[in-house]
Write a protein that holds these residues in place. Structure first.
Motif, short mmCIF file in Angstrom:
data_model
loop_
_atom_site.label_atom_id
_atom_site.label_comp_id
_atom_site.label_asym_id
_atom_site.label_seq_id
_atom_site.Cartn_x
_atom_site.Cartn_y
_atom_site.Cartn_z
N LYS A 182 4.98 8.54 6.80
CA LYS A 182 5.96 8.63 5.72
C LYS A 182 6.31 7.24 5.17
CE LYS A 182 8.33 13.01 6.75
NZ LYS A 182 7.36 13.56 7.70
N ILE A 183 6.39 6.25 6.06
CA ILE A 183 6.71 4.89 5.62
C ILE A 183 5.63 4.37 4.67
CG2 ILE A 183 6.87 2.49 6.40
CD1 ILE A 183 8.22 3.56 8.95
N TYR A 184 4.37 4.54 5.06
CA TYR A 184 3.28 4.03 4.23
C TYR A 184 3.16 4.79 2.91
CZ TYR A 184 1.34 0.84 7.71
OH TYR A 184 1.14 -0.19 8.57
N VAL A 185 3.29 6.11 2.99
CA VAL A 185 3.18 6.90 1.76
C VAL A 185 4.31 6.58 0.80
CG1 VAL A 185 3.25 9.24 0.83
CG2 VAL A 185 1.86 8.75 2.85
N GLU A 186 5.51 6.42 1.33
CA GLU A 186 6.65 6.10 0.48
C GLU A 186 6.50 4.71 -0.13
OE1 GLU A 186 9.77 6.62 -1.83
OE2 GLU A 186 8.83 8.17 -0.59
N LEU A 187 5.90 3.79 0.60
CA LEU A 187 5.64 2.45 0.06
C LEU A 187 4.75 2.54 -1.19
CD1 LEU A 187 5.70 -0.66 0.25
CD2 LEU A 187 3.68 -0.48 1.73
N PHE A 188 3.67 3.30 -1.07
CA PHE A 188 2.78 3.47 -2.22
C PHE A 188 3.48 4.23 -3.35
CE2 PHE A 188 -0.12 6.33 -4.47
CZ PHE A 188 -0.97 5.41 -5.08
N ARG A 189 4.20 5.28 -2.97
CA ARG A 189 4.84 6.13 -3.97
C ARG A 189 5.91 5.38 -4.77
NH1 ARG A 189 8.02 11.78 -2.49
NH2 ARG A 189 8.34 12.51 -4.61
N SER A 190 6.66 4.50 -4.09
CA SER A 190 7.78 3.83 -4.74
C SER A 190 7.36 2.57 -5.51
CB SER A 190 8.84 3.45 -3.70
OG SER A 190 8.32 2.52 -2.76
N THR A 191 6.11 2.16 -5.35
CA THR A 191 5.67 0.94 -6.04
C THR A 191 4.54 1.26 -7.02
OG1 THR A 191 4.21 0.43 -4.16
CG2 THR A 191 6.41 -0.57 -4.16
N VAL A 192 3.32 1.28 -6.52
CA VAL A 192 2.15 1.45 -7.39
C VAL A 192 2.20 2.77 -8.16
CG1 VAL A 192 -0.37 1.63 -7.44
CG2 VAL A 192 0.75 0.02 -5.89
N ARG A 194 4.83 4.77 -8.73
CA ARG A 194 5.98 4.88 -9.62
C ARG A 194 5.72 4.16 -10.93
NH1 ARG A 194 8.00 8.43 -10.72
NH2 ARG A 194 8.24 8.88 -8.51
N GLN A 195 5.08 2.97 -10.88
CA GLN A 195 4.76 2.26 -12.10
C GLN A 195 3.79 3.06 -12.96
OE1 GLN A 195 3.26 -1.54 -10.82
NE2 GLN A 195 5.18 -2.13 -9.83
N PHE A 196 2.81 3.68 -12.30
CA PHE A 196 1.82 4.49 -13.00
C PHE A 196 2.48 5.72 -13.63
CE2 PHE A 196 -1.70 7.76 -12.53
CZ PHE A 196 -2.44 7.32 -13.62
N ALA A 197 3.37 6.38 -12.86
CA ALA A 197 4.06 7.57 -13.37
C ALA A 197 4.98 7.22 -14.53
CB ALA A 197 4.85 8.23 -12.24
N ASP A 198 5.69 6.08 -14.40
CA ASP A 198 6.59 5.66 -15.47
C ASP A 198 5.83 5.34 -16.76
OD1 ASP A 198 8.72 5.97 -13.79
OD2 ASP A 198 8.94 3.83 -13.32
N ALA A 199 4.56 4.98 -16.62
CA ALA A 199 3.73 4.69 -17.79
C ALA A 199 3.16 5.95 -18.41
CB ALA A 199 2.61 3.73 -17.42
N GLY A 200 3.48 7.11 -17.81
CA GLY A 200 3.02 8.38 -18.38
C GLY A 200 1.71 8.88 -17.82
N LEU A 201 1.30 8.39 -16.63
CA LEU A 201 0.04 8.80 -16.00
C LEU A 201 -1.14 8.67 -16.97
CD1 LEU A 201 1.20 12.05 -14.13
CD2 LEU A 201 1.20 9.71 -13.27
N PRO A 202 -1.35 7.49 -17.56
CA PRO A 202 -2.44 7.35 -18.54
C PRO A 202 -3.79 7.60 -17.90
CG PRO A 202 -1.61 5.19 -17.86
CD PRO A 202 -0.65 6.21 -17.31
N ALA A 203 -4.66 8.30 -18.62
CA ALA A 203 -5.97 8.68 -18.08
C ALA A 203 -6.77 7.46 -17.66
CB ALA A 203 -6.74 9.49 -19.13
#
Length: 255
Positions: A182-192, A194-203
């Motif tokens: 959970k620690i590792y997955v949350e690290l990826f989820r909250s950084t890399v 999250r930035q990708f999702a905030d950008a609209g998941l561009p193809a």
């Protein structure tokens, strides 16, 4: 004499029956998932619908997620955010492949006892089933979802550690493994991510996400092993002092 260049093969198109067979589903399920919007509409030619690579990729991803225990509602939420089935499937496979156990194994209760080097005991089998290490099949044999985990446990038994102690330790070990994951997955989820999702998941960003995952996952494993070795060394020193009165600075290096 120059001739015409051969035409490039057309992208494979499948009828719904062929699509269902290719992804290992029933036609009924394919229709149900299509009705939920998990795959885009087919290309229509008259009254026949034709499906392509993206449909195959999306349905394969749906099946994989469902097989791993996700609810259909959770799958719907995830699929609604994925712009391309093939790209999404690639990312998913990158995520799970390094951590996917070896193929499940089916053995008899007697074979399991022989591997452990202990007499067959129905109570032991029942405990393994309770812990999820083994699953009973209709024919009486045992399905082992994670043979690597079982193999490790059998080796510990051969070292002389009592079964009861292993059974007591195993849930704690699995709980700690879940916490670290959970620690590792949350690290990826909250950084890399999250930035990708905030950008609209561009193809165009999916390949970079996959490359990042391919790099992060093995590094996470290496970091965990390194941290575990250091922690194990400290624990050995502490126990040696408590049990034998041996000062830590007189022990061989455990690093």
């Amino acid at each position: 004499m120059g001739g015409q260049q051969p035409a490039e093969p057309a992208t494979e198109e499948l009828t719904i029956d062929q699509l269902a067979a290719k992804v290992g589903m029933t036609v009924r399920n394919v229709r149900a998932y299509a009705g939920r919007g998990l795959i885009p509409p087919p290309r229509l030619a008259g009254r026949t619908g034709y499906y392509g690579a993206d449909h195959v990729a999306r349905l394969t991803l749906v099946r994989e997620l469902l097989d791993k225990g996700y609810t259909l509602a959770a799958v719907e939420r995830m699929m609604s955010e994925l712009p391309d089935g093939a790209l999404a499937l690639g990312v998913f496979e990158t995520l799970v492949s390094p951590w996917t156990p070896t193929e499940p194994e089916v053995i008899t209760e007697q074979q399991l006892a022989e591997r452990a080097g202990i007499p067959h005991n129905p109570e032991t089998i029942a405990k393994l089933v309770e812990l999820g290490i083994a699953e009973r099949q209709d024919d009486g044999r045992l399905r082992i979802p994670n043979p690597d985990l079982l193999r490790t446990g059998l080796e510990v038994i051969k070292l002389g550690v009592p079964l009861d102690a292993i059974f007591e330790m195993l849930p704690k070990l699995l709980d700690h493994a879940d916490a670290v994951a959970k620690i590792y997955v949350e690290l990826f989820r909250s950084t890399v991510w999250r930035q990708f999702a905030d950008a609209g998941l561009p193809a165009e960003g999916w390949p970079e996400i996959q490359r990042t995952l391919e790099g992060i996952i093995p590094l996470a494993g290496q970091a965990l092993v390194a941290a575990f070795r250091e922690a194990m060394g400290r624990e050995i020193e502490a126990v040696a002092y408590e049990e034998l009165g041996v000062a830590p600075d007189t022990l061989p290096s455990t690093g």
